[in-house]
Motif scaffolding. Sequence first.
Motif, PDB file in Angstrom:
ATOM      1  N   CYS A  83      59.042  25.145  80.256  1.00 50.61           N
ATOM      2  CA  CYS A  83      59.128  26.514  81.137  1.00 50.61           C
ATOM      3  C   CYS A  83      60.781  26.990  80.149  1.00 50.61           C
ATOM      4  CB  CYS A  83      60.157  25.967  82.145  1.00 50.61           C
ATOM      5  SG  CYS A  83      59.175  24.914  83.443  1.00 50.61           S
ATOM      6  N   GLY A  84      60.324  28.028  79.302  1.00 48.44           N
ATOM      7  CA  GLY A  84      61.098  29.188  78.637  1.00 48.44           C
ATOM      8  C   GLY A  84      60.188  30.016  78.230  1.00 48.44           C
ATOM      9  N   VAL A  85      60.266  30.509  76.685  1.00 45.74           N
ATOM     10  CA  VAL A  85      59.845  31.229  75.748  1.00 45.74           C
ATOM     11  C   VAL A  85      58.566  30.542  74.603  1.00 45.74           C
ATOM     12  CG1 VAL A  85      60.887  33.089  77.013  1.00 45.74           C
ATOM     13  CG2 VAL A  85      61.461  32.507  75.243  1.00 45.74           C
ATOM     14  N   HIS A  86      58.423  31.078  74.455  1.00 44.80           N
ATOM     15  CA  HIS A  86      56.971  31.266  72.644  1.00 44.80           C
ATOM     16  C   HIS A  86      57.947  29.801  72.376  1.00 44.80           C
ATOM     17  CE1 HIS A  86      54.057  31.225  70.053  1.00 44.80           C
ATOM     18  NE2 HIS A  86      53.167  30.659  71.065  1.00 44.80           N
ATOM     19  N   PHE A  87      58.889  30.654  71.068  1.00 43.82           N
ATOM     20  CA  PHE A  87      59.641  30.187  70.568  1.00 43.82           C
ATOM     21  C   PHE A  87      60.004  29.116  70.621  1.00 43.82           C
ATOM     22  CE2 PHE A  87      63.639  32.876  71.503  1.00 43.82           C
ATOM     23  CZ  PHE A  87      64.980  31.331  71.320  1.00 43.82           C
ATOM     24  N   MET A  88      60.766  28.357  71.839  1.00 40.84           N
ATOM     25  CA  MET A  88      61.077  27.189  71.915  1.00 40.84           C
ATOM     26  C   MET A  88      60.483  26.038  72.092  1.00 40.84           C
ATOM     27  SD  MET A  88      63.747  28.968  75.246  1.00 40.84           S
ATOM     28  CE  MET A  88      65.240  29.952  74.972  1.00 40.84           C
ATOM     29  N   ALA A  89      59.048  26.747  72.535  1.00 45.93           N
ATOM     30  CA  ALA A  89      57.615  26.047  72.581  1.00 45.93           C
ATOM     31  C   ALA A  89      57.291  25.452  71.648  1.00 45.93           C
ATOM     32  CB  ALA A  89      56.465  26.387  74.042  1.00 45.93           C
ATOM     33  N   GLU A  90      57.649  26.453  70.587  1.00 41.98           N
ATOM     34  CA  GLU A  90      57.167  26.417  69.002  1.00 41.98           C
ATOM     35  C   GLU A  90      57.938  25.348  68.597  1.00 41.98           C
ATOM     36  OE1 GLU A  90      54.894  29.686  66.987  1.00 41.98           O
ATOM     37  OE2 GLU A  90      56.937  30.122  66.639  1.00 41.98           O
ATOM     38  N   GLY A 110      57.008  35.306  76.339  1.00 45.84           N
ATOM     39  CA  GLY A 110      57.288  35.984  74.315  1.00 45.84           C
ATOM     40  C   GLY A 110      59.180  35.861  74.493  1.00 45.84           C
ATOM     41  N   CYS A 111      59.638  36.839  73.814  1.00 44.59           N
ATOM     42  CA  CYS A 111      60.976  37.445  73.184  1.00 44.59           C
ATOM     43  C   CYS A 111      60.444  38.523  72.524  1.00 44.59           C
ATOM     44  CB  CYS A 111      61.821  36.106  72.750  1.00 44.59           C
ATOM     45  SG  CYS A 111      63.527  36.725  72.218  1.00 44.59           S
ATOM     46  N   ASN A 144      65.495  32.020  68.165  1.00 47.60           N
ATOM     47  CA  ASN A 144      64.263  32.911  68.257  1.00 47.60           C
ATOM     48  C   ASN A 144      63.113  33.880  67.996  1.00 47.60           C
ATOM     49  OD1 ASN A 144      66.922  32.855  70.606  1.00 47.60           O
ATOM     50  ND2 ASN A 144      66.774  34.728  71.223  1.00 47.60           N
ATOM     51  N   CYS A 145      62.331  33.674  66.889  1.00 47.60           N
ATOM     52  CA  CYS A 145      62.072  33.741  65.639  1.00 47.60           C
ATOM     53  C   CYS A 145      60.645  33.321  65.474  1.00 47.60           C
ATOM     54  CB  CYS A 145      62.884  34.111  64.432  1.00 47.60           C
ATOM     55  SG  CYS A 145      62.982  32.750  63.775  1.00 47.60           S
ATOM     56  N   PHE A 231      67.497  43.239  68.205  1.00 46.77           N
ATOM     57  CA  PHE A 231      68.270  42.462  69.322  1.00 46.77           C
ATOM     58  C   PHE A 231      68.285  42.126  70.843  1.00 46.77           C
ATOM     59  CE2 PHE A 231      66.995  47.143  69.078  1.00 46.77           C
ATOM     60  CZ  PHE A 231      66.397  47.342  70.561  1.00 46.77           C
ATOM     61  N   CYS A 232      68.835  41.826  71.494  1.00 50.55           N
ATOM     62  CA  CYS A 232      67.641  41.436  72.776  1.00 50.55           C
ATOM     63  C   CYS A 232      68.080  42.643  73.605  1.00 50.55           C
ATOM     64  CB  CYS A 232      68.816  40.549  73.507  1.00 50.55           C
ATOM     65  SG  CYS A 232      68.009  40.196  74.849  1.00 50.55           S
TER      66      CYS A 232
END
Length: 370
Positions: A83-90, A110-111, A144-145, A231-232
């Motif tokens: 439960c987070g965003v795509h780069f974290m799951a990758e 995503g991010c 975060n990439c 940037f975020c």
Amino acid sequence: MLEIYDDLNSTDHLPQIPEAELSDEQVLVELKKIKERLGKRVVILGHHYQQDDVISFADITGDSLELARKAAELTDPEFILFCGVHFMAETADMLTPADKKVILPDLRAGCSMADMANRREIDLAWKHLTAVTAEKIVPITYINCTAALKSFVGEHGGSICTSSNAEKVITWGLSQGEKLLFFPDQHLGRNTCVKLGIPLKDMVVYDPRRLHGGLTPEQIRDAKVILWYGFCSVHQGFTKDHITQWRKKDPERILIVHPECSFDVVQGADLAGSTSYIINQIRAAKPGTKFAVGTEINLVNRLAKLYPHLDIVSLSPYQCLCTTMYRVRPRWLLESFRSIERGAPINVITVDAETKRFALKALDQMLAIS
Ligand code: 13P
Ligand code: SF4
């Protein structure tokens, strides 16, 4: 727009439960039952920005570094519901053995910062920068990439960092070469380098939308740190004006922000650090302490609820929400569980072996430094 979304022409990734089939309350009841049924087969990891209903089901919560570490340590589960965003799951997929499957409950999580640098742009920038200067450039990427960028960094002797270990990683990077290329978040790069004593004049911003990043060869040669322009968009919502207004209105309030905020905001704040750092500072505060927090609103609201003996508000009146983190809903979590129970898990995140080879090298480098 995003490499990871290329396969989304199919509808396989879409949640299977019609919106109206179950009420929100029923979803929570069903989730509790199915989580019990599947027991140790599934572990739920939850980033601090997730909404409360999702966090209430998480077995492990944390900032990016903690979640990466925990994922790497898991032995029991067959499935990790991330439960987070795509780069974290990758990242979790790369750090776990092939027999464990990582599931992102909604593939659209995503991010926007991660989207601000792709492999083609980084390859082009690298070609140009290394042609212009003979000095050794060490690439450092914020976690975060995409995995493709992590792979680039591993291939070129660099490291990944998160907001909680950026100081250590940048210090290490500067011991390995003369210059750094830091991407994709210019703010984390700038804020950390200034904290380490590198003057602003030694940093330039490489803008991939402009020819040669918008930099002259002299600017590149003179710079110690080349910051990617990314940037975020959530943390960009906190401004110097917010700092000024709080200072005027309530000088005793502690201003605490995430280092993805701009330089002015971080300089004007009392404290800056990762999501877990923010949580730990607040947790340790004396009753009655007042905070204005410059980070994602789900976390700020949760902290305000968890610690009613403190006075916790958002630094911004506009309540910055990470809309992609917010895409993960209990409903989609339930559908992920159901797909596992059916024996046909959906939204499994897999990084191909070739990308993983060097990306893992960069991840291992980060874990060794921090
Ligand atoms: P943390 O590693 O501080 O949790 O940050 C993750 C993130 O994406 C912040 O926007
Ligand atoms: Fe990405 Fe910003 Fe959301 Fe963090 S808060 S996941 S950096 S868009």
